[in-house]
Write a protein that holds these residues in place. Structure first.
Motif, PDB file in Angstrom:
ATOM      1  N   GLY A   1     -19.763  -1.025-131.599  1.00 23.80           N
ATOM      2  CA  GLY A   1     -20.605  -2.033-130.961  1.00 23.80           C
ATOM      3  C   GLY A   1     -20.482  -2.104-129.456  1.00 23.80           C
ATOM      4  O   GLY A   1     -21.417  -2.526-128.760  1.00 23.80           O
ATOM      5  N   GLY A   2     -19.347  -1.721-128.910  1.00 28.34           N
ATOM      6  CA  GLY A   2     -19.138  -1.800-127.462  1.00 28.34           C
ATOM      7  C   GLY A   2     -18.322  -0.639-126.965  1.00 28.34           C
ATOM      8  O   GLY A   2     -17.163  -0.815-126.541  1.00 28.34           O
ATOM      9  N   PRO A   3     -18.874   0.583-127.018  1.00 26.82           N
ATOM     10  CA  PRO A   3     -18.087   1.775-126.653  1.00 26.82           C
ATOM     11  C   PRO A   3     -17.575   1.748-125.212  1.00 26.82           C
ATOM     12  O   PRO A   3     -16.467   2.229-124.947  1.00 26.82           O
ATOM     13  CB  PRO A   3     -19.061   2.932-126.886  1.00 26.82           C
ATOM     14  N   THR A   4     -18.367   1.196-124.292  1.00 26.33           N
ATOM     15  CA  THR A   4     -17.905   1.153-122.900  1.00 26.33           C
ATOM     16  C   THR A   4     -16.700   0.238-122.757  1.00 26.33           C
ATOM     17  O   THR A   4     -15.727   0.571-122.061  1.00 26.33           O
ATOM     18  CB  THR A   4     -19.039   0.664-121.972  1.00 26.33           C
ATOM     19  N   LEU A   5     -16.747  -0.912-123.422  1.00 30.05           N
ATOM     20  CA  LEU A   5     -15.614  -1.831-123.394  1.00 30.05           C
ATOM     21  C   LEU A   5     -14.386  -1.187-124.032  1.00 30.05           C
ATOM     22  O   LEU A   5     -13.258  -1.340-123.536  1.00 30.05           O
ATOM     23  CB  LEU A   5     -15.970  -3.131-124.115  1.00 30.05           C
ATOM     24  N   ALA A   6     -14.597  -0.433-125.120  1.00 27.71           N
ATOM     25  CA  ALA A   6     -13.474   0.260-125.773  1.00 27.71           C
ATOM     26  C   ALA A   6     -12.852   1.271-124.813  1.00 27.71           C
ATOM     27  O   ALA A   6     -11.628   1.423-124.768  1.00 27.71           O
ATOM     28  CB  ALA A   6     -13.956   0.957-127.040  1.00 27.71           C
ATOM     29  N   ARG A   7     -13.690   1.971-124.029  1.00 32.92           N
ATOM     30  CA  ARG A   7     -13.151   2.920-123.053  1.00 32.92           C
ATOM     31  C   ARG A   7     -12.341   2.207-121.978  1.00 32.92           C
ATOM     32  O   ARG A   7     -11.242   2.647-121.611  1.00 32.92           O
ATOM     33  CB  ARG A   7     -14.282   3.705-122.392  1.00 32.92           C
ATOM     34  N   LEU A   8     -12.868   1.105-121.475  1.00 33.31           N
ATOM     35  CA  LEU A   8     -12.160   0.372-120.423  1.00 33.31           C
ATOM     36  C   LEU A   8     -10.812  -0.133-120.916  1.00 33.31           C
ATOM     37  O   LEU A   8      -9.814  -0.090-120.186  1.00 33.31           O
ATOM     38  CB  LEU A   8     -13.020  -0.795-119.938  1.00 33.31           C
ATOM     39  N   GLU A   9     -10.763  -0.611-122.146  1.00 32.50           N
ATOM     40  CA  GLU A   9      -9.497  -1.090-122.691  1.00 32.50           C
ATOM     41  C   GLU A   9      -8.534   0.072-122.925  1.00 32.50           C
ATOM     42  O   GLU A   9      -7.319  -0.071-122.743  1.00 32.50           O
ATOM     43  CB  GLU A   9      -9.748  -1.875-123.981  1.00 32.50           C
ATOM     44  N   SER A  10      -9.047   1.218-123.324  1.00 36.11           N
ATOM     45  CA  SER A  10      -8.201   2.406-123.485  1.00 36.11           C
ATOM     46  C   SER A  10      -7.619   2.815-122.142  1.00 36.11           C
ATOM     47  O   SER A  10      -6.422   3.122-122.029  1.00 36.11           O
ATOM     48  CB  SER A  10      -9.011   3.571-124.069  1.00 36.11           C
ATOM     49  N   GLU A  11      -8.474   2.832-121.120  1.00 38.16           N
ATOM     50  CA  GLU A  11      -8.015   3.212-119.783  1.00 38.16           C
ATOM     51  C   GLU A  11      -6.944   2.262-119.268  1.00 38.16           C
ATOM     52  O   GLU A  11      -5.957   2.700-118.656  1.00 38.16           O
ATOM     53  CB  GLU A  11      -9.201   3.240-118.820  1.00 38.16           C
TER      54      GLU A  11
ATOM     55  N   VAL B   1     -10.362   0.090-131.177  1.00 36.06           N
ATOM     56  CA  VAL B   1     -11.048   0.885-132.190  1.00 36.06           C
ATOM     57  C   VAL B   1     -12.150   0.072-132.853  1.00 36.06           C
ATOM     58  O   VAL B   1     -13.235   0.590-133.164  1.00 36.06           O
ATOM     59  CB  VAL B   1     -10.045   1.405-133.244  1.00 36.06           C
ATOM     60  N   GLU B   2     -11.886  -1.215-133.053  1.00 31.85           N
ATOM     61  CA  GLU B   2     -12.891  -2.091-133.668  1.00 31.85           C
ATOM     62  C   GLU B   2     -14.124  -2.262-132.791  1.00 31.85           C
ATOM     63  O   GLU B   2     -15.185  -2.662-133.280  1.00 31.85           O
ATOM     64  CB  GLU B   2     -12.265  -3.455-133.974  1.00 31.85           C
ATOM     65  N   LYS B   3     -13.996  -1.951-131.499  1.00 36.68           N
ATOM     66  CA  LYS B   3     -15.110  -2.145-130.563  1.00 36.68           C
ATOM     67  C   LYS B   3     -15.901  -0.867-130.296  1.00 36.68           C
ATOM     68  O   LYS B   3     -16.910  -0.908-129.586  1.00 36.68           O
ATOM     69  CB  LYS B   3     -14.576  -2.694-129.233  1.00 36.68           C
ATOM     70  N   VAL B   4     -15.452   0.261-130.834  1.00 34.83           N
ATOM     71  CA  VAL B   4     -16.063   1.537-130.473  1.00 34.83           C
ATOM     72  C   VAL B   4     -17.543   1.575-130.838  1.00 34.83           C
ATOM     73  O   VAL B   4     -18.378   2.014-130.031  1.00 34.83           O
ATOM     74  CB  VAL B   4     -15.308   2.706-131.138  1.00 34.83           C
TER      75      VAL B   4
END
Length: 434
Positions: free
Chosen positions: A137-147, A132-135
């Protein structure tokens, strides 16, 4: 001899390790079950105090009797000990008997499994907080970590032929991540129960994990529905649905995931928000997410004084709010969770108080419970599997406030209900502990 053949035995011939059957009604003895393996001398003393001349015991289910050689060896050891002449002599420690050792191993395995569930849930909440803290500044990274988080859970579930829904310890996990992770866990279990494909379960898990991500900018005062909200406050609260969708778009979530997020507060009767959709207007994933989200909020509302027990929540959803949900989805959820979901406080047919701690999602009608027993320390209580004790069932559900003080302190009903899943294993032996 048949494995279930029982033969009479005099009460003064009882020993630890014997599997016995009491021919008494529930009110005539203090044990949670009428058939069990004797685990201690104190149980034998209680049995002798019941005024029985004999009971029935099942040799095939009992531990072997000590051999004559073992008894002679014990006597020889005793005879070789120095005689007391006024000086205290330290006794030779007795080797633990097989039944005591087996119970100890069961307890250790039980604690290990419960701790494993707690740790996995805790790790999931930590990962959620970090992504959530990355959404922004780094939305793509946040998606990858969610996945990655969802994929790990989906794979675990698919690897399990049967899964157990387990109640977690009080206070486990990061506070602001409890709701989304709890909803994700239940949604994935629902996805499996509905027969979704791995891809469908992945999409449902992603929508469940990220459905409230838009709340991260809301102040606590409007972070959840509360009585007395002004129209402006209510509109601010409801805006989190659109904000969650917007953030999901920035992360690159699929259209199916975004649609389910957009519908997580819609109801089948049109009473939800933001679009007041009805019935077939809701997508399949949205129907499941909406129902699970509603159940979780009934059990874990913003104000703990308004919390319902899991049994109460299901009862209200079925009896009073049935029209709010897709009928097939609601029935699947009830079948999966059982009439008494984990966290429910109950009274058994023998009047003992208990708390449901886990349910096999494939066979939920006979859950596993912790039974209040003042003779057994709380941290040594074994989980009783009601599937292995057909004569013992649940009489009724209770609110924690209805428990006697001693039972309330012993069972420690959770102020917040959180779940995780584990592989189902044969735990029938747990039913033999009184």
């Amino acid at each position: 001899m048949d494995d279930n053949t029982a033969i009479p035995i005099a009460i003064d011939q009882l020993r630890i390790g014997m599997y016995i059957q009491l021919g008494l009604n529930w009110m005539s003895h203090p044990f949670p079950v009428s058939s069990f393996r004797i685990a201690s001398e104190s149980q034998i003393e209680i049995l002798r105090g019941l005024g029985l001349s004999e009971v029935r015991y099942v040799p095939a289910k009992s531990d072997p009797a000590p051999s004559a050689g073992t008894q002679e060896k014990a006597a020889a050891v005793a005879n070789t000990q120095p005689q007391s002449n006024g000086t205290a002599v330290a006794p030779v420690p007795a080797e633990p008997d097989d039944s005591a050792l087996r119970l100890r191993l069961q307890l250790l395995e039980q604690h290990r499994r419960l701790e494993a569930c707690d740790q996995r849930f805790m790790a999931a909440t930590r990962n959620y907080r970090k992504l959530v803290e990355k959404v922004d500044g780094g939305p793509t990274l946040a998606r990858l970590e969610s996945e990655a988080l969802v994929t790990d859970c989906v794979q675990d579930l698919l690897d399990n032929t049967e899964s157990v829904i387990s109640l977690l310890s009080e206070g486990v996990g990061e506070r602001n991540a409890l709701h989304p992770v709890n909803v994700m866990v239940l949604c994935l279990l629902m996805g499996k129960a509905q027969g979704l494909s791995p891809e469908g379960m992945q999409d449902l898990g992603m929508a469940a994990l990220l459905h409230d991500i838009g709340k991260m900018r809301l102040p606590d005062s409007v972070n959840g529905p509360q009585a007395g909200m002004t129209p402006a406050e209510q509109a601010r609260y409801r805006s989190h649905v659109g904000e969650s969708v917007r953030l999901g778009q920035s992360m690159g979530l699929s259209s199916g995931v975004l649609l389910a997020i957009a519908q997580h507060h819609e109801m089948a009767d049109g009473s939800g928000f933001p679009l007041r959709l009805k019935g077939e207007e809701l997508c399949q994933l949205g129907r499941t997410l909406s129902l699970v989200n509603h159940y979780e909020r009934l059990c874990n509302p913003g104000r703990s004084t308004a919390a319902l027990t899991p049994h109460e929540a299901l009862s209200i959803m079925f009896a009073q709010q049935k029209g709010c949900f897709d009928a097939v989805v609601l029935n699947t959820f009830i079948r999966m969770m059982g009439v008494y979901p984990p966290g429910s406080v109950v009274q058994l047919v023998n009047d003992r108080y208990a708390m449901v701690v886990s349910v096999n999602s494939s066979r939920p009608l006979r859950p596993r419970v912790i039974v209040h027993d003042a003779r057994v320390p709380r941290d040594e209580a074994l989980i009783l599997d009601l599937e292995t004790v057909p004569e013992l069932g649940i009489r009724r559900s209770l609110r924690p406030a209805q428990l006697p003080r001693e039972a309330l302190e012993y069972l420690s009903p959770r102020k917040r209900i959180c779940y995780f899943f584990e592989r189902a294993v044969n735990q029938g032996v747990a039913g033999e502990r009184t």
